[in-house]
Design an enzyme around this catalytic site. Sequence first.
Site, PDB file in Angstrom:
ATOM      1  N   ARG A  31       0.837  -1.212   0.000  1.00  0.00           N
ATOM      2  CA  ARG A  31       0.000   0.000   0.000  1.00  0.00           C
ATOM      3  C   ARG A  31       0.870   1.259   0.000  1.00  0.00           C
ATOM      4  NH1 ARG A  31      -2.717  -4.319   1.707  1.00  0.00           N
ATOM      5  NH2 ARG A  31      -4.998  -4.361   1.625  1.00  0.00           N
ATOM      6  N   SER A 169     -12.702  -9.286   1.490  1.00  0.00           N
ATOM      7  CA  SER A 169     -11.410  -9.154   0.811  1.00  0.00           C
ATOM      8  C   SER A 169     -10.846  -7.756   1.021  1.00  0.00           C
ATOM      9  CB  SER A 169     -11.558  -9.429  -0.689  1.00  0.00           C
ATOM     10  OG  SER A 169     -10.378  -8.990  -1.357  1.00  0.00           O
ATOM     11  N   ASP A 319      -4.352 -15.994   5.968  1.00  0.00           N
ATOM     12  CA  ASP A 319      -2.976 -16.313   5.579  1.00  0.00           C
ATOM     13  C   ASP A 319      -2.284 -17.232   6.592  1.00  0.00           C
ATOM     14  OD1 ASP A 319      -3.263 -14.779   3.313  1.00  0.00           O
ATOM     15  OD2 ASP A 319      -2.345 -12.998   4.189  1.00  0.00           O
TER      16      ASP A 319
HETATM   17  C1  S3P Z   1      -4.199  -9.112   1.531  1.00  0.00           C
HETATM   18  C2  S3P Z   1      -5.467  -9.584   1.672  1.00  0.00           C
HETATM   19  C3  S3P Z   1      -5.791 -11.015   1.679  1.00  0.00           C
HETATM   20  C4  S3P Z   1      -4.545 -11.856   1.985  1.00  0.00           C
HETATM   21  C5  S3P Z   1      -3.368 -11.440   1.161  1.00  0.00           C
HETATM   22  C6  S3P Z   1      -3.023  -9.979   1.417  1.00  0.00           C
HETATM   23  C7  S3P Z   1      -4.001  -7.651   1.499  1.00  0.00           C
HETATM   24  O1  S3P Z   1      -6.294 -11.384   0.416  1.00  0.00           O
HETATM   25  O2  S3P Z   1      -4.815 -13.224   1.779  1.00  0.00           O
HETATM   26  O3  S3P Z   1      -2.232 -12.232   1.474  1.00  0.00           O
HETATM   27  O4  S3P Z   1      -2.859  -7.174   1.640  1.00  0.00           O
HETATM   28  O5  S3P Z   1      -5.003  -6.938   1.355  1.00  0.00           O
HETATM   29  P1  S3P Z   1      -7.833 -11.166   0.000  1.00  0.00           P
HETATM   30  O6  S3P Z   1      -8.101  -9.712  -0.125  1.00  0.00           O
HETATM   31  O7  S3P Z   1      -7.982 -11.872  -1.322  1.00  0.00           O
HETATM   32  O8  S3P Z   1      -8.634 -11.826   1.077  1.00  0.00           O
END
Ligand code: S3P
Length: 433
Positions: A31, A169, A319
């Site tokens: 980010r 998500s 994760d």
């Molecule tokens: C993440 C969100 C999750 C996670 C990924 C990192 C993020 O994925 O599994 O390792 O940095 O926003 P999803 O948004 O698909 O759940």
Amino acid sequence: MLETKTERIVTPARNIIGTLRLPGDKSISHRYALLSALAAGTTKLANFSTGADCASSLGCAAALGATVTRRDDGGIEIVGTGGALQPSGTPLDCGNSGSTMRMLTGLLAATPHTYTLIGDASLSRRPMERVRKPISQMGAEITLTEGHAPVTIRGGKLTALDYTTPVPSAQVKTAVLFAGLQAEGTTTVHESVRTRDHGELALRAFGAHVDRSTDSVSIAGGQPLTAIEAVVPGDISSAAFFLCAAALFSGSNLVFDALGLNPTRATLLDVLTALGAHIGVLNLEEKNGELVGTVQVNAPSNGLTGTTISGALSAQLIDELPVLAAIAPYTQNGIRIRDAKELRVKESDRIALVANNLRAMGAQVEEFEDGLDVPGGQQLHGAEINSGGDHRIAMAFSVAALKATGDTVIQGAESAAISFPEFYELLDQVAER
Ligand code: S3P
């Protein structure tokens, strides 16, 4: 992309002891890298993630006109475009990183240019409709190939959106907020489970005003971003492998300095505590909205108990579920995981790979569409592990191998470098053999 396929032998350990300071959190690094490209001024980041995934985000930031410099002391400086992302003569390569591809889709949606986002074989299989739908509703033209990458984005004038994510998500939420920042009006994202909030916190750190309620986040369009200076907190999802390893050995003592402890990420500490591990948190501080602290873990003297992980917990631990499943045989009562169907569309089908690899190590395990039942009280033996090129599978089974009988061979061990290139070196440092 990591080309060389390497295998790694993991020998059993007697104990886990030491102090670790881990590279920066992957989610926060992505980010900061992407927002710094949009911001005005020079962003200075220390302890940026060393993983290949975040290098993909930095590479894309550079392709979009940001000037990225890696300093000798490991720091990274990014001169942003001040809101004028440039066209790219070549496709933007997101490597293995779903975060890069999904968040970039939101970031690029308001530009007057056309971009193509590509990724490796694993990323090219992952669902992108979840991000195409809201961002195209805001006004960008997005095309996919049967729901997958390559993603083509023709940016344009965006209008605000009120959106409820159908599947929890953080990547999709962040993509919509990144587009919302550049849209006319106020964009709101509602979510049934509060997913990691690094996107919201990063936007605030870069100077945007973001409103939050219990289940929604809103951002008004047209707010400029200003460069930041930040030290990225240690990655708790990388720490997870060591936390779980330490929880297995009575007499263990592991300390993590400057670890990210954002409450939307720290659920593993609650689960390990519920399993009987002793977790201490010290020196809590807030930096750029993110909590950072020292964490100490000691195993219970009579072994871990057991638990069920379902509902919101599964989304918050998404994760960490592979490593929890990989240590589950060593618990007394096992670990039951449900409502984790998303694991099937990660870098690999993590439910299938965890089940197959546990079986290879001699465990009984039952696989469900949305989870696993791993009974406790089982001794694993060394085996050949198929990581499927998935970093979290390679590291999860390296942890299981520490308490197995005999040596374990991890195929595709190099994939650890996607999020945590130092993993094996640090494992050798803290594992007493
Ligand atoms: C993440 C969100 C999750 C996670 C990924 C990192 C993020 O994925 O599994 O390792 O940095 O926003 P999803 O948004 O698909 O759940």
